[in-house]
Design an enzyme around this catalytic site. Structure first.
Site: not given
Length: 540
Positions: A457, A495
């Protein structure tokens, strides 16, 4: 070829200059801080061109007229190295300049010292402009270059010079530094013939997946050496003779308590060692332990190794395109700022005279490594309350919100939070996680995910460090760290939210591919994946 300066990831610099018969590598730290490398070493580096590289149209017409002859052997042209080639460069270590035996003990393991020099040489070589990856053969000569097959970038290792030692190449092969496609034992009982060791090579892809901590270590000072045994960096000169015939005490080095140069001294005043710190003067790499499995929320996964400590730097590398050192350290809950003690790039200003030998040292205190930055909770408070960041992370609010967020991240068993820095200045927040236990793992099938696959992330908080060029560097560096941290990691995932089209494009630029879309409760995400076998090197 002009001399070039090599920035090693441990902060040391090496000058490379052409000499008769090859290239000379000179360790700069010996001039100022008596570094751990030998004073220098020489490598023989040459390029062998095939006959096809020297053919003309007249030669081709003559061959066509004469026809193929079974007695005609292809000729090769060997010349001095000028620029990298895809498969035709060959090197060997021809000589080593050892430091004074009165100051340093001989290397306890000469093979490891040779490996260290070869590794540093390859670090320089694979920082050169990459060659054209497309290969040309008789069957594809009429195909446009973009449609021709590609080959891996390799450099050949010749069994000459220092490498003619009886077991040197076999030890380098077991360390994983060199390879060979000849995997047989060999039928010749005389080991001096070198059977099986004549076609060794190092590929760009394998080199960048080898942890430098295997090879970078220090030489131990002797008992009578003026250099302190607890750290490789003490006073820069031995004591002066006194009238009584003895030696006056060595004046303390004014920088010895304020910098952690080279391999990052274990006595660093920050109390947090760097990734290359070694009080024992030995390599700091350890292989992963055997896998043991447990269940977490009905998910079977391996017991994860402990992450680095709060404030500990776990990745550092000089990036020539930016001119700065990129580093990642674990985030800290301390109310005190984490002072950067690692190397900084040459672009940072310092306060030494321009003709000073120390002015070129990357470890000298300067604006880059002396600035006092906010503590990590303050950094997160500022970043998370930026509307751009808040829209993606949703952790805005008073500082207590970010403190609780960071505490939760540090307590997570399958991920850890990190702060990215350019020359020690924080620029972003990152999380590195194991996919199998993460919520992403619930959306992936058995064949899509491995036990050791990781995910990231990302958050860039400082506006001055945004931009495509920097993103490519730190993004590829995070992937690079995942490969180095565990050789069993085969894939890295990310993602991003589907509408973050610019970042998705950046991911694709560094080698990620979009697998599909995933519907999380809080976002529609693009599943981006990078496979180890499709990765060549970090962005330099």
């Amino acid at each position: 070829m002009a001399p070039s300066l090599v920035h090693l990831p441990n902060g040391q610099t090496v000058n490379v200059s052409p000499v008769f018969g090859g290239l000379f590598f000179k360790a700069n730290e010996l001039n100022t801080h008596h570094g751990e490398f030998p004073p220098g070493w020489t490598v023989n580096l040459e390029t062998e061109d095939s006959e096809e590289d020297h053919r003309t149209e007249v030669d081709s017409r003559q061959d066509e007229a004469a026809g193929d002859s079974p007695y005609r052997r292809p000729q090769h042209h060997i010349h001095r190295y000028r620029k990298p080639t895809l498969r035709n460069d060959t090197l060997f270590l021809s000589s080593i300049s050892q430091p004074s035996s009165s100051d340093f003990k001989p290397a306890a393991s000469p093979a490891r010292q040779i490996a260290m020099m070869l590794w540093a040489t390859l670090w320089w070589y694979f920082h050169q402009p990459p060659p054209n990856p497309h290969i040309s053969t008789g069957t594809n000569s009429k195909i446009p270059e973009a449609g021709r097959p590609k080959a891996e970038w390799r450099i050949n290792i010749r069994r000459e010079g220092i490498f003619r030692g009886r077991n040197i190449l076999s030890k380098l092969e077991r360390m994983g530094l060199i390879s060979s496609e000849e995997s047989s034992v060999g039928a010749d009982v005389d080991e001096r013939t070198g059977e099986g060791w004549t076609e060794m090579f190092v590929s760009q892809r394998s080199f960048w997946q080898i942890d430098g901590r295997i090879f970078l270590f220090t030489l131990s000072p002797t008992t009578n050496s003026p250099f302190p045994p607890g750290t490789p960096h003490g006073g820069s000169r031995p004591g002066s003779p006194s009238r009584e015939g003895g030696t006056l005490p060595v004046r303390p080095d004014v920088h010895s308590e304020t910098i952690a140069q080279g391999l990052w001294s274990p006595s660093s005043p920050s109390g947090v060692p760097g990734p290359f710190t070694s009080a024992s003067h030995l390599p700091t790499f350890y292989p992963p332990p055997p896998a043991q499995y447990i269940m977490t929320h009905n998910v079977r996964h391996p017991i994860r190794p402990k992450p680095p400590r709060q404030g500990e730097t776990f990745y550092t590398r000089y990036t020539p395109s930016i001119g700065q050192y990129l580093s990642f350290r674990v985030a800290s809950l301390s109310s005190q700022s984490t002072t950067h003690r690692g190397p900084v790039g040459s672009t940072a200003a310092n306060f030494l005279p321009p003709n000073s030998a120390l002015a070129a040292s990357t470890g000298v205190p300067n604006l880059g490594n002396m600035c006092i930055h906010p503590c990590d909770t303050d950094l997160l408070h500022n970043w998370m309350n930026n509307p751009r960041v808040s829209a993606a992370w949703g952790v805005s609010g008073p500082i207590a919100t970010q403190e609780a967020f960071l505490k939760n991240s540090l307590s997570n068993k399958h991920s850890f939070p990190a702060i990215g820095c350019w020359d020690g200045k924080p620029f972003g927040y990152f999380e590195i996680y194991w996919v199998k236990e993460d919520q992403l793992g619930k959306h992936l099938g058995g064949s899509e995910i491995g036990d050791w696959d990781r995910g990231i992330h990302v958050l860039v908080g400082e506006e001055e460090f945004r931009g495509k060029d920097r993103v490519k560097v730190w993004l590829s560096a995070l992937v690079h760290y995942c490969w180095l941290a565990d050789q069993r990691t085969e894939r890295v995932f990310c993602e991003p939210r589907l509408d973050n089209e610019r970042f998705i494009e950046y991911l694709q630029d560094v080698g990620f591919c979009k697998e599909r879309e995933i519907a999380f409760p809080f976002k529609q995400a693009a599943l981006m994946k990078m496979a180890r076998d499709s990765w060549d090197a970090p962005v330099l």
